[in-house]
Design a protein around this motif. Structure first.
Motif, mmCIF file in Angstrom:
data_model
loop_
_atom_site.group_PDB
_atom_site.id
_atom_site.type_symbol
_atom_site.label_atom_id
_atom_site.label_comp_id
_atom_site.label_asym_id
_atom_site.label_seq_id
_atom_site.Cartn_x
_atom_site.Cartn_y
_atom_site.Cartn_z
ATOM 1 N N ASP A 17 0.892 -1.138 -0.175
ATOM 2 C CA ASP A 17 0.033 -0.193 0.063
ATOM 3 C C ASP A 17 0.986 1.120 -0.209
ATOM 4 O OD1 ASP A 17 0.882 -0.662 2.548
ATOM 5 O OD2 ASP A 17 -0.686 0.436 3.664
ATOM 6 N N TRP A 33 0.789 7.015 -6.732
ATOM 7 C CA TRP A 33 -0.274 7.816 -7.018
ATOM 8 C C TRP A 33 -0.166 9.197 -6.299
ATOM 9 C CZ3 TRP A 33 -3.083 6.478 -10.742
ATOM 10 C CH2 TRP A 33 -3.286 5.129 -11.388
ATOM 11 N N LYS A 34 0.249 9.151 -5.190
ATOM 12 C CA LYS A 34 0.320 10.581 -4.374
ATOM 13 C C LYS A 34 1.432 11.396 -4.669
ATOM 14 C CE LYS A 34 -3.144 9.383 -1.022
ATOM 15 N NZ LYS A 34 -3.399 8.915 0.448
ATOM 16 N N SER A 81 -10.525 -12.007 -5.418
ATOM 17 C CA SER A 81 -9.675 -11.248 -4.482
ATOM 18 C C SER A 81 -10.534 -9.836 -4.083
ATOM 19 C CB SER A 81 -8.370 -11.108 -5.095
ATOM 20 O OG SER A 81 -7.451 -12.045 -4.395
ATOM 21 N N ASN A 82 -9.658 -9.204 -3.349
ATOM 22 C CA ASN A 82 -9.957 -7.824 -3.131
ATOM 23 C C ASN A 82 -10.329 -6.860 -4.118
ATOM 24 O OD1 ASN A 82 -10.175 -5.260 -1.708
ATOM 25 N ND2 ASN A 82 -9.192 -6.470 0.156
ATOM 26 N N VAL A 83 -11.184 -6.389 -4.248
ATOM 27 C CA VAL A 83 -11.841 -5.542 -5.327
ATOM 28 C C VAL A 83 -10.764 -4.034 -5.364
ATOM 29 C CG1 VAL A 83 -14.077 -5.769 -5.670
ATOM 30 C CG2 VAL A 83 -13.597 -4.603 -3.818
ATOM 31 N N TYR A 121 -7.746 -4.029 -5.854
ATOM 32 C CA TYR A 121 -6.984 -3.964 -7.086
ATOM 33 C C TYR A 121 -7.908 -3.384 -8.366
ATOM 34 C CZ TYR A 121 -3.952 -7.213 -4.742
ATOM 35 O OH TYR A 121 -2.969 -7.627 -3.642
ATOM 36 N N PHE A 155 -7.642 0.344 -8.753
ATOM 37 C CA PHE A 155 -6.377 0.734 -9.216
ATOM 38 C C PHE A 155 -6.365 0.549 -10.886
ATOM 39 C CE2 PHE A 155 -5.025 0.490 -4.924
ATOM 40 C CZ PHE A 155 -4.165 1.837 -4.725
ATOM 41 N N VAL A 158 -8.333 10.395 -4.019
ATOM 42 C CA VAL A 158 -7.537 10.651 -2.488
ATOM 43 C C VAL A 158 -8.704 11.067 -1.496
ATOM 44 C CG1 VAL A 158 -5.871 11.807 -1.381
ATOM 45 C CG2 VAL A 158 -5.014 10.975 -3.813
ATOM 46 N N LEU A 214 -7.573 5.239 -2.680
ATOM 47 C CA LEU A 214 -6.283 5.010 -2.569
ATOM 48 C C LEU A 214 -5.774 4.308 -1.395
ATOM 49 C CD1 LEU A 214 -4.781 7.852 -4.811
ATOM 50 C CD2 LEU A 214 -5.592 5.534 -5.608
ATOM 51 N N GLU A 215 -6.426 4.273 -0.080
ATOM 52 C CA GLU A 215 -5.874 3.600 0.761
ATOM 53 C C GLU A 215 -6.106 2.269 0.552
ATOM 54 O OE1 GLU A 215 -5.076 5.451 3.735
ATOM 55 O OE2 GLU A 215 -5.160 7.284 2.537
ATOM 56 N N TRP A 216 -5.279 1.392 1.147
ATOM 57 C CA TRP A 216 -5.400 -0.032 0.734
ATOM 58 C C TRP A 216 -6.461 -0.795 1.612
ATOM 59 C CZ3 TRP A 216 -3.016 -1.712 -3.268
ATOM 60 C CH2 TRP A 216 -3.064 -3.201 -3.407
ATOM 61 N N LEU A 217 -6.556 -0.422 3.008
ATOM 62 C CA LEU A 217 -7.401 -1.221 3.552
ATOM 63 C C LEU A 217 -8.893 -0.749 3.316
ATOM 64 C CD1 LEU A 217 -5.053 -0.920 6.651
ATOM 65 C CD2 LEU A 217 -5.673 -2.901 5.282
ATOM 66 N N THR A 273 -15.642 -10.453 -0.905
ATOM 67 C CA THR A 273 -14.700 -11.127 -1.483
ATOM 68 C C THR A 273 -14.506 -12.265 -0.757
ATOM 69 O OG1 THR A 273 -13.164 -9.640 0.016
ATOM 70 C CG2 THR A 273 -13.275 -9.085 -2.293
ATOM 71 N N GLY A 313 -8.205 -10.708 0.754
ATOM 72 C CA GLY A 313 -7.517 -9.690 0.209
ATOM 73 C C GLY A 313 -5.891 -9.897 0.520
#
Lengths: 339, 122, 185, 392
Positions: free
Chosen positions: A306, A313-314, B60-62, B64, B67, B114, B119-122, D31, D57
Motif C-alpha cells: 500500500d 499515485w500521491k 480477490s479484494n476489489v 485492485y 487501481f 484521494v 487509494l488507501e489499501w484497507l 470477497t 485480500g
C-alpha cells in the motif's frame, strides 16, 4: 575504408537477428554477473570466485547449465496451457525491447518513428504474462504475487510514460534517434531541473517496474516465496523469471541512458570526446544506469504494497503531471534556451 | 520485403517469432537432457510444505480493480499526451492551455480519488 | 493498604493469610518464593486476587504446568505428597515477588478450573498440561493437542508413562563417576 | 469470519450459470476469504513454525500459530538422565544461545546443594553469557532485516559475529552448543588469548553497530514498515507472560539481571533498555541497544576478572537434596526459568522448563489480527523466537 557491401533486405534482417541473439544473452550474463559481484562487494564479501577460474566469471553459465538439467514440474492443479504460455508472454517482450534502442548513430535494428511509444508499450506486455503465470499456477502465493505485480506494474507504468512525455516535449519527436540527437546539449541539467526530476522519477519507477528491491513485493521471498513464479522450475523458471528480470534491467538502463543521458553522444560536446565512438558512450552510460539499479538493491528494505501504491499515485504521478506543464511552458515561452 | 514503414513492423513480427522459437527450442533441449520422474508429492501445489487447503483461485479484494480503473484513465491521457507533445510548439498557447485544462481535470480526478480514500489499501 | 516492600515475601504471606485465611494450606517460603496450596474451587479467586490486589499485583504470568508426585520419595514414606497437582507460578514485577501455587487435583478424575480469563497466557500452558498430564481445564475453549499427534495415546509426563527405550535399561548413564574414575570408562 | 467449508473443499472453478448469476447479481459480492499457510516450510519462519492465516485480500482476519513440529519432550527426557547429561541436552532448546540455556540448571543445583561458586567462575560465566547474547541478538538483527527485504545487514551481522564466535570457540571448542558450565563453576579455565579475542570482538561490535543500525533504524522505509505496526499492549504482555526484548519493547522495564541479580550482575554498570510503544520498531530498537549493553558488561567483566579457582567445592556425585526451587535467568529472548523438583536422586524428579519463546509466541494471534499480510512478516520477524525454544 570499409568496402561497400550490398546486402539484400533479407540478409540485413538475418544479420540483425544474429546481432540481437548474440547481444541480448551476453548483456544479460554480464549484468547478472555484475549483480553478483557488485552486491557482494557492497556487502563486504567476495561473491562467486570459482566457476570459470577468474573471479567466478562463468557462474551464470554454470547456473544456466544446472537449470537445463533440472526437472520441469507443472503442478497437477495448474492450468497447463496458460502456465506454459506465460513463459513466452514474459520472455519475448524482454527481447523485443532491444529492437529500437539506438546503440550508435546508425547502429539500431529498427529506427521506428514512434520508437519511444513502442518501447513503452512492449515493456509493459510482460505484466500480462505475470498475471497469467500467477493465475494459472492455482497457488495462493502465486495469486497474491501476480495481483501485486499487476497493481504495481500498472501504477508505475504511468510515471515512466509521463516522464518520457516530458522528454518528448523537450525534444519534439517520438523517434529515439531524434531524441538522442536533441540531447547534444546537457539535457539533464538544462532547462533547470526539469530533466533531472524526470530522470529521478524515471529511475524510481523503473526500479518498481523491474520489481527490484525496495519495490520487490511481487516476488518478496520472505512473504510470498517467489510470487507468481512460485511453481516454476527448471528452464521454465529461468525464462520466465531470471532471464527477463536481468534483460529488462539492462533494457531499462539502456532506455534511461537513451532518454536522459544522451545515449551515444559524449557527455559534454567537446571535440576531443567526439573521437570516442558512440557505442562506447552508450555502453558506459548504460553501465552507469545498471550500477545505479544494482546499488539500490542492497541498500534499502522493502516497502509495503500500500505504501508503494501511495508513493506512485500521491507522489510520482502528481509530480510528473506538474512537470509536463512546466516543461510545456518552458518550451513555449523560453525556447531560445533550448536550441 | 521488410522495407519502409510496414517493413519495420515485419522485423518486429519476425523478432517475436524468433523469441518464441528460442524459448521453445531451449525447453525442448532441456527436455532431452533433464530427468522426468513426476510423483504425487512433486505435482502438489506448494503451500509451505503441507497439503494445500482449499483452492488457489479465489475472488480477490476489489481494491485492485479500482487501481486498474484509475490506470486506464491515466493511460488514455498518456495516449493523448504524446501526439500533443510533438506538435504543441507549433500550435502555440491555445493548445497548451487546452492541455493545462485537460491535466487539471485529471489532477482533480486524482484528488477526488484521494479524498474518497480509494487509494488507501484497507 | 500497606505497600509491600521490594522482595518482601513475608508480607505477602501475611496478606494472603489474613485475606484468604483457612482456605489456603501450608503457606511456606521456599528459597525466597512463596508456596501456596489451594483447592481447585478457590483457584480462580486466588489468582484474580493476586493479580489485582493493590500492593501485590502479581500480573506477570510465568508458567502453568503439572507435577505427578506419585513416585516421589521412598515407597514406605509416612506423609506421601498429593499424587497429582497443577503448578502455577506468578510474578509481581512491581514488587519483585514470586508465588508458586500448588493445586492438588484428584488423580482419578483430574479437573481444574481454567485461569485463562485471568491470565490469557495460560491458554497454551493449559493445553500442554492437558496433553502431558491428562488434567482437564474447566472453561478452556480448546483443549486440543499442542505438540502431540491427535491420535497419540498416553500422557507422557505422568510417571506411569515409560519411555520405550527406558523399559529395558532404566538409565543408560547410571555409571557412577567414582566407578568411572577407578575403573574403565 | 467462518470459512465457507464447502467452498474451501471445492477445487473446481465456478461453472454453474446459476451460481455465476448469483455472484454477479451481488448476492455474493463479498470477497472470498482464503486460508493461507505460512510454514512449516516457508522462507520467513525460523524453523518449522506454521501460521494458519485466514486472509481477505491482503488483510489477516485470523492467525493461529501451530507449533509442535519439533517437540522433543525434554521435560520427560531429563527425568531419565543425570544432571551432567542434562547440561548438554538443554543447550539445544534455544540453539542460538546455547550457553544461556545451561545456566539456570546449574543455578538450581547450586541453590539446592548450597555450593559456593568461585568469583572467577562467576565472572567467566558472565563473559560467556553476554557474548552469547550478542551473538543471538546479532542473528535476529540479521534476520529481521532480511525479512523486511534488506539483505545487507545480514552479511554485516554475520561478519561481526565471527570474532565473538571465535573467542567462544577458543574457550569451549563449540560454536553453538558449548557444554561449558558445570555445577559449581565452569569446565576449564580459558586459554591464553581468549580475553584479547573477546575484547576485540565486542569492541568491534560497539564501534560498528551504530553504522549498521543506521542501515535500518535510520532508514525511512524501515520506519514506515515498523512504526505503529504490530502493537503489543503493555498489560497484554504482562498477561501473557511476555518477557525479554519483546516485553521491553512494550515499555516493560523488566530484566532479571537487574531485578533479581544472579551471578555477579549487580557489580556491572549497564542499563535496561526499554521503549514505550510496543511496535515492531521499538522491539527491534531494544534488541539492538541491548547488544551495546551486553558488550559493556563483557568489557567490565574482563577488566575486573579475578584470579583464582574456577570450580567450587562440589561432591563427586551431583545429587541434589530433596526440595523444590524455581530459578529464572535473563535469556537473550526473555525469562528462562527452571522449576526443579528433586527427590534426592541423581536425576531430577521433575524439571519444568519455562522458555521465553513459548510465552512470547502465544501472544501472536492477539497481535496479528487485522494486520496486512506484508505486516505479518514484519511482526513475525520482530517476535524474536527460536522454534526449539518453543517446542522444547
Amino acid at each position: 575504408m570499409i568496402p561497400e557491401i550490398t546486402l539484400t533486405a533479407w540478409q540485413i534482417l538475418l544479420v540483425k537477428i544474429g546481432v540481437i541473439l548474440a547481444i541480448v544473452p551476453t548483456m544479460t550474463l554480464v549484468a547478472g554477473y555484475a549483480e553478483h559481484k557488485v552486491m557482494a562487494h557492497l556487502q563486504h564479501r567476495l561473491g562467486p570466485m570459482y566457476p570459470g577460474g577468474f573471479h567466478g566469471w562463468a557462474v551464470l553459465l554454470a547456473d544456466g547449465l544446472k537449470f537445463l538439467y533440472k526437472e520441469d514440474i507443472i503442478p497437477e492443479r495448474a492450468d497447463r496451457r496458460v502456465f506454459s504460455l506465460a513463459t513466452f508472454a514474459i520472455f519475448v517482450p524482454a527481447v523485443m525491447v532491444y529492437l529500437v534502442i539506438p546503440v550508435d548513430r546508425s547502429l539500431i535494428v529498427e529506427d521506428l518513428d514512434v520508437g519511444i511509444f513502442y518501447l513503452l508499450a512492449i515493456s509493459s506486455v510482460s505484466t500480462i504474462g505475470i498475471l497469467m503465470a500467477g493465475w494459472s499456477s492455482a497457488n495462493k502465493y502465486a495469486l497474491i504475487g501476480a495481483l501485486r505485480a499487476g497493481a504495481q506494474l500498472i501504477a508505475y507504468e504511468l510515471p515512466i510514460v509521463l516522464s518520457a512525455a516530458v522528454v518528448v516535449m523537450l525534444s519534439g519527436s517520438l523517434s529515439l534517434v531524434d531524441i538522442v540527437e536533441a540531447q547534444n546539449w546537457p539535457f539533464l541539467i538544462w532547462p533547470p531541473g526539469i530533466g533531472l526530476i524526470a530522470f529521478l522519477v524515471f529511475t524510481m519507477a523503473s526500479v518498481a517496474e523491474l520489481t527490484r528491491p525496495p519495490f520487490d513485493m511481487p516476488v518478496a521471498e520472505s512473504e510470498i516465496i517467489t510470487g507468481a513464479f512460485t511453481e516454476y522450475s527448471g528452464m521454465r523458471f529461468i525464462f520466465s523469471f531470471f532471464f527477463p528480470e536481468v534483460a529488462n534491467l539492462v533494457a531499462f538502463a539502456a532506455i534511461g541512458a537513451t532518454l536522459f543521458l544522451g545515449g551515444y553522444q559524449p557527455i559534454v560536446p567537446l571535440g576531443v570526446l567526439e573521437v570516442i565512438p558512440g557505442f562506447v558512450w552508450f555502453t558506459l552510460k548504460t553501465a552507469f544506469m545498471v550500477f545505479l539499479f544494482l546499488w539500490i538493491r542492497p541498500t534499502f528494505p522493502r516497502l509495503r504494497e500500500d505504501q508503494l501504491q501511495k508513493f506512485a499515485w500521491k507522489v510520482l504521478i502528481p509530480v510528473t503531471l506538474a512537470l509536463i506543464l512546466v516543461a510545456g511552458a518552458w518550451v513555449l515561452y523560453a525556447p531560445e534556451a533550448l536550441r | 520485403m521488410p522495407e519502409g514503414y510496414f517493413g519495420q513492423y515485419v522485423t518486429i513480427g519476425i523478432f517475436a517469432i524468433v523469441g518464441t522459437v528460442l524459448v521453445a527450442a531451449t525447453l525442448q533441449l532441456s527436455r532431452l537432457v533433464r530427468p522426468n520422474h513426476p510423483t504425487t508429492a512433486k505435482l502438489t501445489t506448494y503451500e509451505s510444505g503441507i497439503d494445500p487447503i482449499g483452492h488457489g483461485w479465489s475472488q480477490s479484494n476489489v481494491r485492485y480493480y479500482i487501481f486498474a480503473l484509475l490506470f486506464v484513465v491515466f493511460d488514455v491521457e498518456a495516449v493523448f499526451l504524446f501526439p500533443w507533445a510533438i506538435v504543441f510548439e507549433e500550435l502555440g498557447t491555445a493548445a497548451f492551455v487546452e492541455m493545462v485544462i485537460f491535466i487539471g481535470i485529471l489532477a482533480l480526478a486524482l484528488l477526488y480519488a484521494v479524498k474518497k480514500r480509494v487509494l488507501e489499501w484497507l | 493498604m500497606p505497600v509491600i516492600e521490594r522482595g518482601d515475601v513475608g508480607h505477602v504471606r501475611e496478606r494472603l493469610d489474613s485475606d484468604f485465611g483457612t482456605r489456603l494450606k501450608d503457606l511456606r517460603i521456599n528459597h525466597g518464593h512463596l508456596d501456596v496450596i489451594v483447592q481447585p474451587h478457590d483457584l480462580v479467586e486466588l489468582v484474580t486476587f493476586l493479580r489485582d490486589a493493590p500492593g501485590l499485583r502479581f500480573r506477570f504470568f510465568t508458567f502453568l504446568s503439572g507435577v505427578d508426585r506419585s513416585a516421589f520419595g521412598p515407597e514406605d514414606a509416612e506423609d506421601k505428597p498429593h499424587p497429582l497437582e497443577v503448578l502455577i507460578h506468578l510474578y509481581s514485577p512491581d514488587h519483585v515477588l514470586h508465588v508458586t501455587i500448588h493445586v492438588p487435583v484428584d488423580p482419578a478424575d483430574p479437573v481444574c478450573p481454567s485461569i485463562n480469563r485471568v491470565f490469557a497466557g495460560a491458554l497454551w500452558h493449559e493445553r500442554e498440561t492437558h496433553e502431558m498430564f491428562g488434567i482437564d481445564f474447566d472453561g478452556h475453549p480448546n483443549l486440543s493437542n499442542l505438540y502431540l499427534p491427535e491420535d497419540f495415546e498416553g500422557r507422557p509426563l505422568l510417571k506411569s508413562f515409560k519411555l520405550p527405550s527406558r523399559m529395558v535399561k532404566d538409565w543408560p548413564g547410571a555409571k557412577d563417576p567414582e566407578e568411572a574414575a577407578a575403573g574403565g570408562r | 469470519m467462518a470459512i465457507d467449508q464447502q467452498r474451501v473443499g471445492d477445487r473446481t472453478p465456478v461453472h454453474d450459470p446459476a451460481e455465476i448469476a448469483k455472484i454477479v447479481s451481488g448476492a455474493n459480492l463479498e470477497t472470498e476469504q482464503m486460508v493461507l499457510n505460512v510454514g512449516p516450510q516457508h522462507p520467513a519462519t525460523h524453523g518449522v513454525f506454521r501460521l494458519l492465516a485466514t486472509i481477505d485480500g491482503e488483510v489477516l482476519v485470523d492467525a493461529q500459530p501451530i507449533i509442535g513440529y519439533m517437540h522433543r519432550g525434554y521435560e520427560k527426557l531429563v527425568e531419565a538422565r543425570d544432571y551432567r547429561q542434562i547440561t548438554n541436552l538443554v543447550s539445544r532448546m534455544d540453539w542460538l544461545s546455547g550457553i544461556n540455556n545451561e545456566l539456570p540448571l546449574h543455578l538450581c543445583l547450586e541453590k539446592l546443594m548450597e555450593i559456593e561458586v568461585p568469583e572467577r567462575a562467576q565472572y567467566m560465566r558472565v563473559v560467556m553469557l553476554e557474548m552469547n547474547r550478542i551473538l543471538n541478538h546479532l542473528m535476529f538483527f540479521a534476520s529481521f532485516g532480511a525479512e523486511l527485504g534488506a539483505i545487507t545487514p545480514t552479511f554485516f551481522a554475520f561478519r561481526e559475529r565471527e570474532d565473538i564466535q571465535l573467542a567462544l570457540e577458543m574457550a569451549t571448542g563449540g560454536r553453538m552448543h558449548f557444554g561449558f558450565f558445570r555445577p559449581g563453576g565452569i569446565r576449564e579455565d580459558v586459554p591464553r588469548g581468549f580475553f584479547a579475542q573477546a575484547l576485540k570482538g565486542v569492541r568491534q561490535v560497539m564501534a560498528r553497530l551504530d553504522q549498521y543500525e543506521d542501515l535500518l533504524v535510520g532508514n525511512e522505509i524501515f520506519k514506515q514498515r515498523t512504526i505503529d505496526v504490530g502493537v503489543l499492549d503493555k498489560e497484554i504482555a504482562y498477561n501473557y507472560g511476555v518477557s525479554g526484548p519483546i516485553a521491553r519493547g512494550s515499555g516493560i522495564d523488566f530484566d532479571v539481571r537487574k531485578d533479581e541479580p544472579y551471578l555477579v550482575y549487580d557489580r556491572f554498570d549497564f542499563e535496561v533498555q526499554s521503549a514505550p510503544n510496543g511496535d515492531c520498531f521499538d522491539r527491534f530498537w531494544v534488541l539492538v541497544r541491548e547488544v551495546v549493553e551486553s558488550a559493556k558488561i563483557v568489557e567490565q567483566a574482563i577488566e575486573a576478572m579475578p584470579s583464582g579457582p574456577i570450580m567450587g567445592k562440589v561432591p563427586r556425585v551431583i545429587q541434589a537434596p530433596a526440595g523444590e526451587v524455581y530459578v529464572r535467568t535473563e535469556n537473550p529472548l526473555g525469562e528462562l526459568g527452571f522449576y526443579l523438583i528433586s527427590d534426592g536422586d541423581r536425576r531430577p524428579y521433575r524439571l519444568k522448563i519455562r522458555t521465553p519463546s513459548y510465552n512470547n509466541v502465544s501472544v501472536l494471534p492477539h497481535v496479528l489480527k487485522g494486520q496486512m499480510v506484508a505486516d505479518m512478516i514484519a511482526i513475525l520477524g520482530s517476535f524474536f523466537f527460536v522454534l526449539g525454544d518453543i517446542d522444547r
